[in-house]
Design a protein around this motif. Structure first.
Motif, mmCIF file in Angstrom:
data_model
loop_
_atom_site.group_PDB
_atom_site.id
_atom_site.type_symbol
_atom_site.label_atom_id
_atom_site.label_comp_id
_atom_site.label_asym_id
_atom_site.label_seq_id
_atom_site.Cartn_x
_atom_site.Cartn_y
_atom_site.Cartn_z
ATOM 1 N N HIS A 690 0.821 -1.219 0.000
ATOM 2 C CA HIS A 690 0.000 0.000 0.000
ATOM 3 C C HIS A 690 0.844 1.252 0.000
ATOM 4 O O HIS A 690 0.418 2.295 0.484
ATOM 5 N N GLY A 691 2.056 1.119 -0.522
ATOM 6 C CA GLY A 691 2.951 2.274 -0.529
ATOM 7 C C GLY A 691 2.317 3.488 -1.159
ATOM 8 O O GLY A 691 2.580 4.629 -0.769
ATOM 9 N N ALA A 692 1.451 3.254 -2.123
ATOM 10 C CA ALA A 692 0.901 4.388 -2.860
ATOM 11 C C ALA A 692 0.038 5.281 -1.985
ATOM 12 O O ALA A 692 -0.174 6.444 -2.301
ATOM 13 N N VAL A 693 -0.505 4.734 -0.882
ATOM 14 C CA VAL A 693 -1.417 5.565 -0.098
ATOM 15 C C VAL A 693 -0.765 6.024 1.202
ATOM 16 O O VAL A 693 -1.414 6.647 2.027
ATOM 17 N N LEU A 694 0.502 5.722 1.383
ATOM 18 C CA LEU A 694 1.115 6.072 2.667
ATOM 19 C C LEU A 694 1.380 7.565 2.800
ATOM 20 O O LEU A 694 1.298 8.118 3.889
ATOM 21 N N GLY A 695 1.757 8.194 1.685
ATOM 22 C CA GLY A 695 1.987 9.639 1.770
ATOM 23 C C GLY A 695 3.002 9.988 2.833
ATOM 24 O O GLY A 695 4.078 9.422 2.914
ATOM 25 N N THR A 696 2.604 10.941 3.688
ATOM 26 C CA THR A 696 3.571 11.424 4.687
ATOM 27 C C THR A 696 3.894 10.368 5.728
ATOM 28 O O THR A 696 4.897 10.478 6.427
ATOM 29 N N SER A 697 3.061 9.352 5.854
ATOM 30 C CA SER A 697 3.368 8.387 6.916
ATOM 31 C C SER A 697 4.494 7.445 6.531
ATOM 32 O O SER A 697 4.884 6.595 7.311
ATOM 33 N N TRP A 698 5.045 7.637 5.355
ATOM 34 C CA TRP A 698 6.287 6.919 5.052
ATOM 35 C C TRP A 698 7.316 7.212 6.134
ATOM 36 O O TRP A 698 8.152 6.381 6.462
ATOM 37 N N GLN A 699 7.247 8.454 6.635
ATOM 38 C CA GLN A 699 8.194 8.834 7.692
ATOM 39 C C GLN A 699 8.122 7.842 8.837
ATOM 40 O O GLN A 699 9.135 7.336 9.319
ATOM 41 N N LEU A 700 6.891 7.585 9.286
ATOM 42 C CA LEU A 700 6.700 6.676 10.425
ATOM 43 C C LEU A 700 7.233 5.297 10.098
ATOM 44 O O LEU A 700 7.998 4.701 10.855
ATOM 45 N N VAL A 701 6.796 4.835 8.932
ATOM 46 C CA VAL A 701 7.102 3.452 8.572
ATOM 47 C C VAL A 701 8.607 3.269 8.477
ATOM 48 O O VAL A 701 9.190 2.350 9.058
ATOM 49 N N LEU A 702 9.222 4.187 7.754
ATOM 50 C CA LEU A 702 10.651 4.003 7.508
ATOM 51 C C LEU A 702 11.464 4.201 8.778
ATOM 52 O O LEU A 702 12.444 3.501 9.013
ATOM 53 N N ALA A 703 11.036 5.173 9.603
ATOM 54 C CA ALA A 703 11.788 5.384 10.852
ATOM 55 C C ALA A 703 11.759 4.098 11.673
ATOM 56 O O ALA A 703 12.779 3.646 12.204
ATOM 57 N N THR A 704 10.586 3.503 11.742
ATOM 58 C CA THR A 704 10.464 2.272 12.537
ATOM 59 C C THR A 704 11.318 1.157 11.934
ATOM 60 O O THR A 704 12.079 0.486 12.630
ATOM 61 N N LEU A 705 11.200 1.002 10.634
ATOM 62 C CA LEU A 705 11.976 -0.052 9.990
ATOM 63 C C LEU A 705 13.465 0.165 10.221
ATOM 64 O O LEU A 705 14.219 -0.777 10.454
ATOM 65 N N GLN A 706 13.858 1.417 10.158
ATOM 66 C CA GLN A 706 15.274 1.702 10.360
ATOM 67 C C GLN A 706 15.736 1.210 11.729
ATOM 68 O O GLN A 706 16.781 0.594 11.869
ATOM 69 N N HIS A 707 14.915 1.479 12.741
ATOM 70 C CA HIS A 707 15.290 1.044 14.086
ATOM 71 C C HIS A 707 15.352 -0.466 14.179
ATOM 72 O O HIS A 707 16.270 -1.030 14.772
ATOM 73 N N LEU A 708 14.382 -1.099 13.576
ATOM 74 C CA LEU A 708 14.360 -2.560 13.661
ATOM 75 C C LEU A 708 15.562 -3.159 12.943
ATOM 76 O O LEU A 708 16.227 -4.059 13.445
ATOM 77 N N VAL A 709 15.824 -2.609 11.759
ATOM 78 C CA VAL A 709 16.964 -3.097 10.984
ATOM 79 C C VAL A 709 18.233 -2.929 11.811
ATOM 80 O O VAL A 709 19.112 -3.782 11.846
ATOM 81 N N TRP A 710 18.291 -1.808 12.507
ATOM 82 C CA TRP A 710 19.477 -1.525 13.324
ATOM 83 C C TRP A 710 19.591 -2.528 14.473
ATOM 84 O O TRP A 710 20.635 -3.089 14.735
ATOM 85 N N ILE A 711 18.468 -2.707 15.142
ATOM 86 C CA ILE A 711 18.513 -3.615 16.305
ATOM 87 C C ILE A 711 18.877 -5.027 15.840
ATOM 88 O O ILE A 711 19.631 -5.742 16.483
ATOM 89 N N LEU A 712 18.363 -5.399 14.674
ATOM 90 C CA LEU A 712 18.637 -6.749 14.168
ATOM 91 C C LEU A 712 20.016 -6.839 13.529
ATOM 92 O O LEU A 712 20.437 -7.909 13.101
ATOM 93 N N GLY A 713 20.673 -5.690 13.395
ATOM 94 C CA GLY A 713 22.043 -5.726 12.868
ATOM 95 C C GLY A 713 22.115 -5.997 11.380
ATOM 96 O O GLY A 713 23.058 -6.611 10.910
ATOM 97 N N LEU A 714 21.107 -5.550 10.648
ATOM 98 C CA LEU A 714 21.194 -5.717 9.184
ATOM 99 C C LEU A 714 22.017 -4.565 8.621
ATOM 100 O O LEU A 714 21.805 -3.415 8.976
ATOM 101 N N LYS A 715 22.932 -4.894 7.715
ATOM 102 C CA LYS A 715 23.781 -3.851 7.135
ATOM 103 C C LYS A 715 23.598 -3.869 5.622
ATOM 104 O O LYS A 715 23.362 -4.909 5.036
ATOM 105 N N PRO A 716 23.753 -2.690 5.002
ATOM 106 C CA PRO A 716 23.525 -2.653 3.547
ATOM 107 C C PRO A 716 24.627 -3.365 2.793
ATOM 108 O O PRO A 716 25.782 -3.373 3.212
ATOM 109 N N SER A 717 24.249 -3.983 1.665
ATOM 110 C CA SER A 717 25.253 -4.569 0.776
ATOM 111 C C SER A 717 25.026 -3.948 -0.591
ATOM 112 O O SER A 717 24.257 -3.012 -0.715
ATOM 113 N N SER A 718 25.682 -4.490 -1.600
ATOM 114 C CA SER A 718 25.626 -3.809 -2.895
ATOM 115 C C SER A 718 24.199 -3.687 -3.390
ATOM 116 O O SER A 718 23.376 -4.557 -3.164
#
Length: 1713
Positions: A690-718
């Protein structure tokens, strides 16, 4: 029924009937004869009917009353057996439909009697049922009677009967209504105008109804009466009735036949007027009842809610609402409000349970809910029913957690206090037991210690109630714990599912119908705003109405839903339940998003986000309490205070991960439960689908995902995908195996989430990008000031998003790359590394992506894509720049052919690398450049070529890596080659471009500004190249200078012909002379310090070990190059107008180089000088094309550009003269260079030559170790230049010039050489070889004298000067020249290793000069100038020196040559002298000559001891030659010669004729050493001239007289001395030489006397005779000598005297007189 009509069936029926009748007659034979008779007559009747009629069944039906009669009579017997038989027979008839209405009435009456007698009750029911179901003959009264019969049977004492009767009643009621439906069906085609029934018409007014309808109406009306405990109108004969049964029947009718009520107003009326009031009235006890209040106060027992009725009422209500909502709007509002009230906590549990079940039934009907919303919530002043329902469910759920179950007041529920008994008291950490204890836990909700199990109650989407179906229960059942909660939970889920699927379905339809853009439906602007702008078609109206409903529905329910779902999510301990809750939240969020309801959307998303993170995780984005503030909240991820959770806390979830919180200050660890992970997956799902309807709440979603990714220790690759990586700081991230298997899945979903962004519309995509950017900004803020691992989530995802949206990259490129460029500048290295990685990946991907239209046709896009690459150049971090350059390299390798307008950007990136940026950067950048030059020059626009030149040049100037600088110069050469090969195309393209730019500039009114304007653009390209190489020619590093210089001159040499004529002016002044100036300046100021080694282990040759020496090499190269160009391109340069000025400048440079104190430079300068002097002068006028004399191109005096028009130049590849000329024919007449200008050039050259010569050879005033003395090669070269130069200036070469030349040559020859150079320049001393300098000097003079020889008369006056010069050189043989005050050593004494100066061996030079003098004199002896200037005298005077020195000469060859030269010169010169005797021009010569003879023949120098006899004899023969010359060339012409001279000669001969002894001779050698030959020759000459036979002049006679007297006097002296010595010596013999001498004299005397005799007497002077005779006595005295040789000689001498004994008379006479 067709089976009953077949012949077989009819036959069978007849048989059966007959057998039935027979059986009946049999049974009644004894007891009931009337029956028996009737039966028998029946048999006959049947047979008769069968026989007579073809349509047997119809006939039977007609006669059915008679046919049935026997059986009715049988039943009347009340005998069980007979009754049964009869009923069975009747049923058979019925089933074949052969019963008429009358018969049916009779049957019913008979059944009634049986009923009243309580006989065969079950059979009765069966019969009624068969009767009513098989046909429709029973109506009205009969029907009502039959129904009442069944009711009556329902209330018997027998349970089975009761139940069967109840079932029958139900079936009969159904049949009645089915008949009505069938009747309607039949009459449907015959449309009749319905009679309008007034709303308040009497309930009995049923006349309009058809028969079946009428029955149904009467029946339903009576059912209502009965339930209301009133008397029935139609069902006469009812005795008793229960409400529960009545309600059940009402419900089934309403449920099964709604169309009846909806289609017939009479029935609708009943519904409104009877059913609803009834229900409301019956509900009252439940409404008034409060649980826990004492029941004693209300006396009426009815007041207590009665479960069976209440439950049935709710069922009825459900049906009413479901089926007749549209008819009963107001009534339903009341019902719904009641339902909501029943959920109150103070109602009995069972009531709440059934109420929830009822509500559940509504919740699965979204259309119904929609109607509620439209009818109530959207109306003003109406109860917000829909909202209330949802809120009630919410508070119901809440109340279940707060109020202890089963009404036990003991446990007032405090949070975390779970001792209320029963299953609730599971320990708080029961979640943990699941891991270790092996106890399987029930799915349950748990909140603050209240534990509620979740029961599986329904399949999703259907409301299968439990307690609403308990029709048999009278007492309220006990409700199991958790049941109400489970139902309520499912209500919520079904509500959400229903609403969303309905609205989304409709939305989909609207979107497809309208064919409007999807934006209309999903954009967050309010529909009301849009509504005005669009056309008001029905379609639009419908959509607007629909949208208003949808929005209202969502607005009404979201708060309640969210509150309830959040609570449940918090409390859920079951994965499936959690999944359902999350799914509900997700669908709601998506729906709100689609409808543009931002607040509610964000609220649901926030709930999911909160669920994803650990409890109390301080994520500021989610800490907003009210949803209203959500929309304008500034988000932040800097979690400041992270609450630690310990396992004993209220979480009953399995902890699956422990990690670092993402915060500025790390505060320990946080734990993630499996529920967090589940929420995270939901969040991912939401964003993905439902990305198309998220609008400004992408901020919320992505901020949360960022924290989770961090806590889980996922790191970017190519490519930006996140992979599990190691945690960097603090205690490592701990992951259970459960979550480890999930991680790849999560990272995969994360990637897919961003991949799906390609399906978002532009606006949504921008929301996503903005959210990522702001997230990234925060991550950047956090990473400032520490080198902790930063969160790279946002950057990685920006990359991923960009990559998948390449097809529309334009719309997001600027914000995307703008942000990434900021990231690239971040101080945290990991952060910026990723920024660069992302940026470069995007650029590469953008360029390789196949855009539509392709990049080649969309230049704007291409430049847009490349621009960030350029922007990266402003970042100073080397790691970023390296990434940038690697990117460029890859772009070139993959995209190089198609860069087009992107070239300036790409080249700019390479050129932006600065010198201080480290070797690896420069190396990479240079690699790119090499690739460009080798592969891509042809593919780039010609306008970029200049940039390539600039960039290549800039690499040359980088001083990090010498090889790069050198290679870049090679590249410049390759580039120039390319220009040359592709010249025509490049020129065309550049001219086209130039024209376009010119036009633009004119339009804007600005001046076109480019370097070297106004030269044509192609020439400018060349000039830029030359200028770059010029800069490199003065680089501090010698190798670079050398390479650049060679390249510059090769390029100009090889390709200069392409330049337009006027451009050469710029080349000369701005490129070449500018370069020369700089080189000269650097060379003269260069450091003289010794450089130890060239960096690393490179040894430097001693000839290059100072900066000065290294610059010298550059100066040499540059000067040579410029000179070569002047030489080879003179034909181009001379017509330029200021050639002479350029010539002067060039000469000035040559002069300053020649005079520099460096041998290498000075020598090279001369080489260049030579080169420009060997130029063939331009074609003379006669050969030039006939054109009018041209006006010279005006040339500014300052070094500026040419202002004349450019030539149109044809491309010429060769350099033949013809083409050179052709080149000027095209557009401008050539500029005629006249002779005069040409001469001026040569005279300028001569002046320069003279200045160089005089300056360089001028001896220094003082000498020390460092005094600079020009080298021999230099002087040689200088001298060698003169002949060539002279050819051009001989016409005006004056005496003054000659003197200048002489001075210079003389000085040059005088210059000594240093002892260390001498072995290379000097031959060994004994070899008589000239040095090349001496050769050159002589050549110069030779050229000069040859020119004079053929030149006009006036030139001949120069001969004497040349003689002077040469004679000066001859003098060097005996007196080497001095060089200032310098002390020179003789070469033999010089030691090579000391810096001493060695004088040259000048002898060969002097001798060669002498030879030249002789030659020249032979040619020029008679010239007036030679005669007048006393050249001969000068020659003799010069020769006198070596001749007088003779054996003392430095070289013995000298005097010998001098003699032979003197002889040659005199042989020519004496005749001339005699000719001019009278003029007196030679007067002064004679004494000089006499002295010379004297000095030579009687030299004072002693021959060396080691002189061999042969040598001595040879030398004597030379002396003899001189005497011979005297005898042949001088004495015979005595009359032309001064007397004194002749006298001197005679004296000399006299001296020579007498032996002059030399004491040094040994005895053995005396014979030879006495120069007998010489003496003899002298004597003979004397004699010869004593007796000249023919005395022609008195002069001659005088000579012979003088000779004789000298001779005789000499003889007398010798004889006297001999006699004297002989006498004194006694016995001793005299010395050998004296004896020899006396013998010679004696021989001479005899010879003389002989001669005198031969001479004619008149020629002999008397005096002579007297002297001869006077000898006689002396001779006689000698007789006493002891030497035999003397004696014999004496004898010979005395014999001739006999002639004097007899003198002739005449003589005597004469003698006497």
């Amino acid at each position: 029924m067709s089976g009953t009509n077949s012949p077989e069936a009819v036959k069978k029926l007849l048989e059966n009937m007959q057998s039935d009748l027979r059986a009946l007659s049999l049974e009644c034979k004894k007891k009931f004869p009337p029956v028996k008779e009737a039966a028998e007559s029946g048999i006959i009747k049947v047979k008769t009917i069968a026989a007579r009629n073809t349509e047997i069944l119809a006939a039977l039906k007609e006669n059915s009353s008679e046919v049935v009669q026997p059986f009715l009579m049988g039943c009347g017997t009340k005998e069980p057996k007979i009754t049964q038989l009869c009923l069975a027979a009747i049923q058979r008839l019925m089933s074949h439909e052969v019963v008429s209405e009358t018969a049916a009435g009779n049957i019913i009456n008979m059944l009634w009697q049986l009923m009243e007698n309580s006989l065969e009750e079950l059979k009765l029911l069966q019969t009624v049922l068969v009767l009513l179901t098989t046909n429709t003959v029973v109506h009205d009264e009969a029907l009502s009677k039959a129904i009442v019969l069944c009711f009556r049977l329902h209330f018997t004492k027998d349970n089975i009967t009761n139940n069967t009767a109840a079932a029958t009643v139900r079936q009969v009621v159904t049949v009645v209504f089915e008949r009505m439906v069938a009747e309607d069906e039949r009459h449907r085609d015959i449309i009749e105008q319905p009679v309008l029934v007034q709303g308040n018409s009497n309930r009995r007014c049923v006349s309009t109804l058809k028969p079946c309808a009428k029955d149904a109406y009467m029946l339903f009306q009576d059912l209502c009466q009965l339930v209301n405990a009133d008397a029935p109108y139609w069902l006469v004969g009812m005795t008793e009735m229960t409400r529960t049964f009545g309600l059940e029947l009402l419900e089934s009718v309403l449920n099964d036949f709604p169309q009846v009520f909806l289609q017939h107003q009479e029935f609708s009326f009943l519904l409104k007027e009877r059913v609803c009031p009834l229900v409301i009235k019956l509900f009252s006890p439940n409404i008034k009842f409060r649980q826990g209040s004492s029941s004693s106060s209300s006396p009426a027992p009815v007041e207590k809610p009665y479960f069976p009725i209440c439950m049935r009422l709710l069922r009825v209500v459900s049906v009413l609402i479901k089926q007749f909502y549209s008819l009963l709007v107001t009534e339903c509002e009341i019902f719904l409000s009641l339902l909501v009230k029943f959920l109150d906590a103070d109602k009995p549990q069972w009531l709440r349970a059934v109420a929830v079940e009822s509500i559940h039934r509504l919740c699965v009907q979204p259309q119904l809910l929609r109607s509620f919303c439209q009818s109530y919530d959207m109306k003003q002043h109406s109860t917000k029913v829909f909202r209330d329902i949802v809120n009630a469910l919410g508070s119901f759920i809440q109340s279940l957690f707060l109020v202890p179950p089963t009404g036990n007041p003991a446990t007032t529920n405090q949070a975390g206090n779970n001792n209320s008994g029963g299953p609730v008291s599971t320990p708080a950490n029961s979640g943990m037991l699941g891991i270790g204890g092996g106890v399987t836990l029930l799915p349950a909700f748990e909140y603050r210690g209240t534990w509620i199990p979740i029961l599986t109650i329904t399949v999703q989407g259907s409301a299968k109630a439990t307690y609403l179906e308990m029709l048999d229960k009278v007492e309220p059942p006990t409700i199991p714990e958790g049941y109400a909660m489970s139902v309520a939970f499912h209500c919520l889920l079904d509500l959400v599912r229903g609403i969303t699927s309905m609205i989304e379905g409709e939305l989909g339809e609207v979107e497809t119908e309208c064919q409007t853009t999807t934006e209309a439906a999903s954009s967050p602007t309010q529909s009301s705003e849009r509504q005005e702008s669009q056309s008001t078609s029905d379609q639009m109206d419908k959509e607007i109405v629909s949208r208003a409903v949808w929005e209202e529905m969502v607005n009404a329910c979201w708060c309640g839903l969210l509150a309830a779902l959040s609570l449940l999510l918090d409390a859920s301990t079951d994965e499936a339940a959690t999944e359902n809750i999350l799914k509900a939240e997700l669908t709601m969020a998506a729906l709100c998003g689609r409808l543009g309801l931002v607040t509610s959307r964000d609220a649901f998303i926030t709930a999911i986000c909160k669920g994803s993170l650990p409890p109390h995780y301080a994520l500021t984005v989610l800490n907003t309490t009210t949803a209203a503030t959500l929309s304008n909240k500034s988000y932040s991820i800097q979690g400041q205070s992270v609450m630690m959770i310990s396992p004993s806390s209220e979480s009953h979830q399995q902890v699956v991960a422990v990690g670092q919180p993402l915060a500025v200050q790390p505060q320990g660890t946080v734990m993630l439960t499996s529920k967090n992970i589940q929420c995270m997956r939901t969040l991912l799902n939401l964003a993905h689908c439902h990305g198309a309807v998220l609008g400004t709440s992408w901020q919320l979603v992505l901020a949360t995902l960022q924290h989770l990714v961090w806590i889980l220790g996922l790191k970017p690759s190519s490519g930006g995908a996140l992979k599990p990586g190691r945690a960097v700081e603090g205690p490592s991230t701990v992951l259970t195996t459960a979550v480890m298997t999930d991680l790849p899945v999560i990272s995969n979903i994360l990637s897919r989430l961003f991949e799906s962004s390609q399906y978002l519309d532009d606006v949504s995509l921008h929301h996503l990008i903005n959210a990522l950017c702001s997230l990234s900004l925060e991550a950047m803020d956090m990473a400032y000031g520490n080198n902790k691992e930063p969160s790279l989530f946002a950057v990685a995802k920006l990359l991923e998003t960009g990559l998948v949206n390449m097809h529309r990259i334009e719309i997001l490129w600027r914000p995307l790359t703008g942000h990434l460029l900021e990231v690239c500048q971040h101080p945290n290295s990991r952060m910026r590394e990723w920024g660069a990685e992302a940026l470069t990946s995007l650029i590469k991907a953008g360029l390789t992506f196949s855009h539509d239209p392709p990049l080649s046709q969309n230049q704007r896009l291409q430049l847009l894509l490349l621009n960030p690459l350029k922007e990266m150049s402003s970042i100073n971090h080397p790691d970023i720049r390296l990434k940038q350059l690697e990117c460029v390299l890859q772009i070139l390798q993959s995209q190089g052919d198609s860069l087009g307008p992107g070239w300036p950007l790409v080249l700019g990136v390479m050129g932006a690398i600065r010198n201080d940026q480290g070797e690896s950067l420069i190396r990479t950048a240079f690699q790119c450049l090499q690739l460009v030059v080798t592969d891509f020059l042809p593919t780039m626009p010609c306008t970029c070529l200049q940039i390539v030149v600039d960039v290549a040049g800039s690499f040359g100037l980088h001083n990090q890596e010498l090889n790069i600088s050198l290679t870049s110069i090679g590249l410049l050469w390759n580039i120039s080659d390319y220009f040359f090969q592709r010249g025509e195309t490049i020129e065309k393209e550049l001219n086209k471009e130039e024209a376009a730019q010119q036009k633009q500039a004119e339009e804007k009114g600005v001046v076109l500004n480019r370097p070297f304007h106004p030269a044509p653009p192609f020439d400018c390209l060349w000039l830029c190249l030359y200028a770059k190489l010029g800069e490199l020619c003065v680089d501090p590093r010698p190798a670079v200078r050398k390479s650049a210089g060679q390249t510059l001159f090769s390029t100009i040499g090889a390709h200069g012909t392409l330049l337009q004529h006027s451009t050469w002016h710029t080349v000369i002044w701005k490129v070449l002379f500018h370069l020369l100036d700089r080189v000269r300046e650097s060379s003269t100021t260069a450091d003289k310090e010794k450089i130890e080694s060239g960096g690393g282990n490179i040894l430097i040759h001693h000839s290059r070990d100072t900066a000065e020496k290294q610059w010298a090499e550059t100066w040499v190269l540059t000067l040579a190059g410029v000179a070569r160009i002047f030489n080879t391109r003179r034909y181009l340069l001379q017509p330029l107008g200021d050639f002479s000025r350029a010539w002067d400048v060039l000469l000035d440079h040559i002069q300053s180089a020649a005079l520099s104190k460096n041998n290498e430079v000075s020598l090279a300068a001369l080489k260049s000088f030579q080169e420009i002097l060997q130029i063939v002068s331009p074609v003379r006028d006669s050969d030039k094309p006939e054109t009018p004399p041209a006006v010279n191109v005006p040339v500014p005096v300052l070094l500026g550009s040419i202002s004349g028009p450019g030539l149109n130049r044809p491309f010429v590849r060769t350099d033949s003269i013809g083409e050179k000329l052709g080149r000027y024919n095209s557009s401008e007449p050539p500029i005629v260079t006249d002779e005069l200008e040409d001469l001026n050039l040569w005279w300028a050259a001569w002046n320069t030559w003279y200045r160089i010569g005089s300056e360089s050879t001028k001896p220094p005033v003082t000498f020390d170790k460092l005094t600079f003395i020009p080298s021999q090669p230099f002087l040689t070269a200088l001298t060698q230049i003169f002949p060539a130069l002279y050819q051009h200036i001989k016409a005006g070469f004056s005496m003054g010039d000659l003197q200048k030349l002489g001075v210079t040559l003389h000085s040059a020859v005088s210059v000594p050489i240093s002892s260390d150079a001498s072995p290379f320049i000097l031959p060994s001393y004994t070899e008589a070889v000239l040095t090349s300098l001496q050769e050159a000097v002589l050549t110069a003079l030779d050229v000069l004298q040859k020119a004079i020889c053929v030149g006009p008369e006036n030139m001949q006056i120069m001969y004497p000067a040349i003689f002077d010069q040469l004679l000066a050189f001859v003098e060097f043989s005996c007196k080497p020249p001095q060089y200032g005050q310098l002390e020179t050593k003789h070469i033999a004494n010089a030691k090579y290793n000391q810096a001493e100066w060695v004088a040259l061996n000048y002898v060969p030079f002097a001798e060669r000069s002498l030879e030249v003098v002789v030659d020249l004199y032979q040619k020029t002896a008679c010239h007036k100038a030679v005669v007048n200037e006393k050249v001969l005298q000068n020659i003799i005077k010069t020769l006198r020196v070596p001749l007088s020195l003779k054996y003392s000469c430095p070289s013995e060859s000298t005097w010998k040559l001098a003699v032979s030269s003197l002889l040659k010169v005199l042989s020519i010169g004496l005749p001339v002298a005699r000719q001019h005797a009278s003029s007196g021009k030679f007067d002064s010569m004679w004494p000089e000559l006499a002295n010379t003879f004297e000095d030579f023949l009687f030299t004072k120098s002693i021959p060396p001891d080691n002189l061999s006899i042969q040598e001595f004899q040879r030398n004597e023969s030379i002396d003899v030659e001189v005497v011979q010359l005297i005898s042949t060339e001088i004495l015979p012409y005595a009359n032309f010669i001064p007397k004194e001279f002749v006298g001197q000669i005679m004296t000399m001969l006299n001296k020579g004729s007498i032996h002059s002894q030399s004491s040094s001779f040994t005895e053995a050698e005396i014979d030879i050493r006495l120069r007998e030959e010489f003496s003899k020759m002298c004597f003979e000459t004397l004699l010869q001239f004593s007796f000249s036979n023919k005395v022609t002049t008195p002069q001659e006679g005088y000579i012979s007289r003088m000779a004789l007297s000298v001779l005789l006097k000499r003889s007398q002296d010798v004889l006297h001395r001999y006699i004297e010595d002989e006498r004194l010596s006694g016995k001793c013999p005299l010395p050998r030489q004296q004896v020899t001498e006396i013998i010679f004299v004696l021989k001479a005397v005899s010879t003389l006397i002989d001669s005198l005799k031969k001479t004619q007497p008149e020629n002999v002077d008397g005096n002579t005779w007297a002297q001869v005779i006077a000898l006689y006595p002396t001779l006689v005295e000698c007789i006493t000598c002891s030497s035999a040789e003397v004696c014999s000689a004496l004898k010979e001498a005395l014999v001739p005297f006999k002639d004097f004994m007899q003198p002739p008379a005449s003589k005597v006479q004469n003698g006497e007189s």
